[in-house]
Write an enzyme that holds these catalytic residues in place. Structure first.
Site, mmCIF file in Angstrom:
data_model
loop_
_atom_site.group_PDB
_atom_site.id
_atom_site.type_symbol
_atom_site.label_atom_id
_atom_site.label_comp_id
_atom_site.label_asym_id
_atom_site.label_seq_id
_atom_site.Cartn_x
_atom_site.Cartn_y
_atom_site.Cartn_z
ATOM 1 N N ARG A 50 23.262 39.041 17.785
ATOM 2 C CA ARG A 50 23.946 39.752 18.815
ATOM 3 C C ARG A 50 23.307 41.102 19.108
ATOM 4 O O ARG A 50 23.638 41.764 20.057
ATOM 5 C CB ARG A 50 25.415 39.948 18.397
ATOM 6 C CG ARG A 50 26.177 38.615 18.298
ATOM 7 C CD ARG A 50 27.607 38.834 17.797
ATOM 8 N NE ARG A 50 27.573 39.187 16.387
ATOM 9 C CZ ARG A 50 27.712 38.269 15.394
ATOM 10 N NH1 ARG A 50 27.891 37.004 15.656
ATOM 11 N NH2 ARG A 50 27.693 38.621 14.137
ATOM 12 N N ASP A 106 16.525 43.333 18.892
ATOM 13 C CA ASP A 106 16.842 44.752 18.725
ATOM 14 C C ASP A 106 15.783 45.477 17.900
ATOM 15 O O ASP A 106 15.328 46.540 18.261
ATOM 16 C CB ASP A 106 18.243 44.926 18.083
ATOM 17 C CG ASP A 106 18.442 44.073 16.829
ATOM 18 O OD1 ASP A 106 17.519 43.320 16.435
ATOM 19 O OD2 ASP A 106 19.537 44.154 16.236
ATOM 20 N N ASP A 109 11.787 44.197 11.653
ATOM 21 C CA ASP A 109 11.833 44.721 10.283
ATOM 22 C C ASP A 109 10.695 44.039 9.501
ATOM 23 O O ASP A 109 9.553 44.459 9.584
ATOM 24 C CB ASP A 109 13.230 44.426 9.725
ATOM 25 C CG ASP A 109 13.494 45.091 8.391
ATOM 26 O OD1 ASP A 109 13.027 46.200 8.176
ATOM 27 O OD2 ASP A 109 14.192 44.496 7.548
ATOM 28 N N SER A 110 10.986 42.947 8.804
ATOM 29 C CA SER A 110 9.901 42.217 8.130
ATOM 30 C C SER A 110 9.020 41.492 9.150
ATOM 31 O O SER A 110 7.840 41.251 8.906
ATOM 32 C CB SER A 110 10.489 41.190 7.163
ATOM 33 O OG SER A 110 11.151 40.170 7.879
ATOM 34 N N ASP A 165 23.943 46.894 14.302
ATOM 35 C CA ASP A 165 25.154 47.056 13.498
ATOM 36 C C ASP A 165 24.863 47.357 12.051
ATOM 37 O O ASP A 165 23.789 47.064 11.527
ATOM 38 C CB ASP A 165 25.976 45.761 13.538
ATOM 39 C CG ASP A 165 25.298 44.643 12.738
ATOM 40 O OD1 ASP A 165 24.135 44.319 13.055
ATOM 41 O OD2 ASP A 165 25.906 44.122 11.793
ATOM 42 N N ARG A 171 27.939 48.897 16.796
ATOM 43 C CA ARG A 171 27.148 48.387 17.931
ATOM 44 C C ARG A 171 27.427 49.150 19.222
ATOM 45 O O ARG A 171 26.605 49.197 20.119
ATOM 46 C CB ARG A 171 27.458 46.906 18.176
ATOM 47 C CG ARG A 171 27.036 45.976 17.036
ATOM 48 C CD ARG A 171 27.110 44.529 17.517
ATOM 49 N NE ARG A 171 27.072 43.552 16.449
ATOM 50 C CZ ARG A 171 25.956 43.049 15.911
ATOM 51 N NH1 ARG A 171 24.784 43.452 16.342
ATOM 52 N NH2 ARG A 171 26.010 42.155 14.947
HETATM 53 P P1 IMP Z 1 13.283 40.706 10.325
HETATM 54 O O1 IMP Z 1 13.310 39.217 10.409
HETATM 55 O O2 IMP Z 1 13.168 41.180 8.891
HETATM 56 O O3 IMP Z 1 12.251 41.349 11.217
HETATM 57 O O4 IMP Z 1 14.726 41.196 10.696
HETATM 58 C C1 IMP Z 1 15.099 41.589 11.927
HETATM 59 C C2 IMP Z 1 16.612 41.601 11.989
HETATM 60 O O5 IMP Z 1 17.191 42.312 10.886
HETATM 61 C C3 IMP Z 1 17.032 42.356 13.234
HETATM 62 O O6 IMP Z 1 17.187 41.479 14.308
HETATM 63 C C4 IMP Z 1 18.337 42.981 12.798
HETATM 64 O O7 IMP Z 1 19.393 42.075 13.033
HETATM 65 C C5 IMP Z 1 18.226 43.180 11.313
HETATM 66 N N1 IMP Z 1 17.855 44.575 10.996
HETATM 67 C C6 IMP Z 1 16.715 44.999 10.433
HETATM 68 N N2 IMP Z 1 16.711 46.339 10.279
HETATM 69 C C7 IMP Z 1 17.900 46.772 10.760
HETATM 70 C C8 IMP Z 1 18.488 48.092 10.887
HETATM 71 O O8 IMP Z 1 17.925 49.148 10.538
HETATM 72 N N3 IMP Z 1 19.732 48.124 11.443
HETATM 73 C C9 IMP Z 1 20.388 47.015 11.866
HETATM 74 N N4 IMP Z 1 19.867 45.779 11.769
HETATM 75 C C10 IMP Z 1 18.629 45.650 11.218
HETATM 76 MG MG MG Z 2 19.111 40.547 14.778
#
Ligand code: IMP
Ligand code: MG
Length: 186
Positions: A50, A106, A109-110, A165, A171
């Site tokens: 979301r 949004d 991260d990884s 969030d 949010r």
């Molecule tokens: P990834 O697969 O590790 O790149 O994760 C990305 C997802 O983790 C994003 O779509 C967010 O939902 C969540 N996420 C990662 N970092 C944050 C943060 O600092 N605040 C809120 N959600 C986060």
């Molecule tokens: Mg997400």
């Protein structure tokens, strides 16, 4: 009267990106996308639920092209640790074959989420596939992911607001703020 204007989230630490900076950046991204897709009549904004909703709905109003929007809902298997396993909870409805797709999230991260979904979408043969993210935390990347349209790069903070969030809260904040978990205990 002042109190009703305040957001009652005790976990907010400080504002990292104010509302006006977000607006300016989203306008610029919209202009860039408008230019890049001047020749496209099949432009689809595909948001990941979301977290991307606030960003996507603002961005779409800055794109001066015919567009369609659709959504997918995905989640990581592991809550605290990015595991690399991404589950599709709900798929998009549009057949994207032959469409110019911009995948919108949004925050990166990884990078596992966007990498996984990108691969999946490429198998569905869009005409083109670009990635757009409001935020990026480059220090946290575990996999390489090409971000074609990026709002802001930020340090390794956990942030909330503008769609993002903390445990489903925050949010609706109009800005991006870092959180302080000690403050969030009450
Ligand atoms: P990834 O697969 O590790 O790149 O994760 C990305 C997802 O983790 C994003 O779509 C967010 O939902 C969540 N996420 C990662 N970092 C944050 C943060 O600092 N605040 C809120 N959600 C986060
Ligand atoms: Mg997400």
């Amino acid at each position: 009267m002042g109190a009703v204007r305040e957001f009652p989230y005790s976990f907010i630490d400080r504002v990292i990106i104010p509302e006006t900076d977000i607006r300016t950046r989203v306008q610029a991204l919209g202009e860039q996308i408008t230019r890049d897709f001047q020749d496209s009549d099949r432009l689809l904004l595909l948001g990941l639920l979301r977290g991307s909703v606030v960003f996507l709905t603002d961005l779409m109003r800055e794109i001066r092209r015919p567009i369609t929007m659709d959504f997918m809902s995905v989640s990581s298997y592991s809550k605290s640790q990015s595991s690399g396993f991404v589950r599709i909870d709900s798929d998009h409805k549009t057949n994207i074959r032959g469409w110019d797709v911009i995948l919108i999230d949004d925050i990166v991260d990884s990078g596992f989420t966007l990498r996984t979904i990108r691969k999946l979408l490429l198998d569905r043969e869009p005409r083109s596939l670009k990635i757009c993210a409001l935020l990026d935390k480059p220090e946290r990347h575990k996999v390489d992911i090409p971000i074609d349209y990026l709002g802001f790069s930020i340090p390794d903070y956990f942030v909330v607001g503008y769609g993002l969030d903390y445990d489903e809260k925050g949010r609706n904040l109009p800005y991006i703020a870092s959180i302080d978990l000690k403050k969030g205990e009450d």
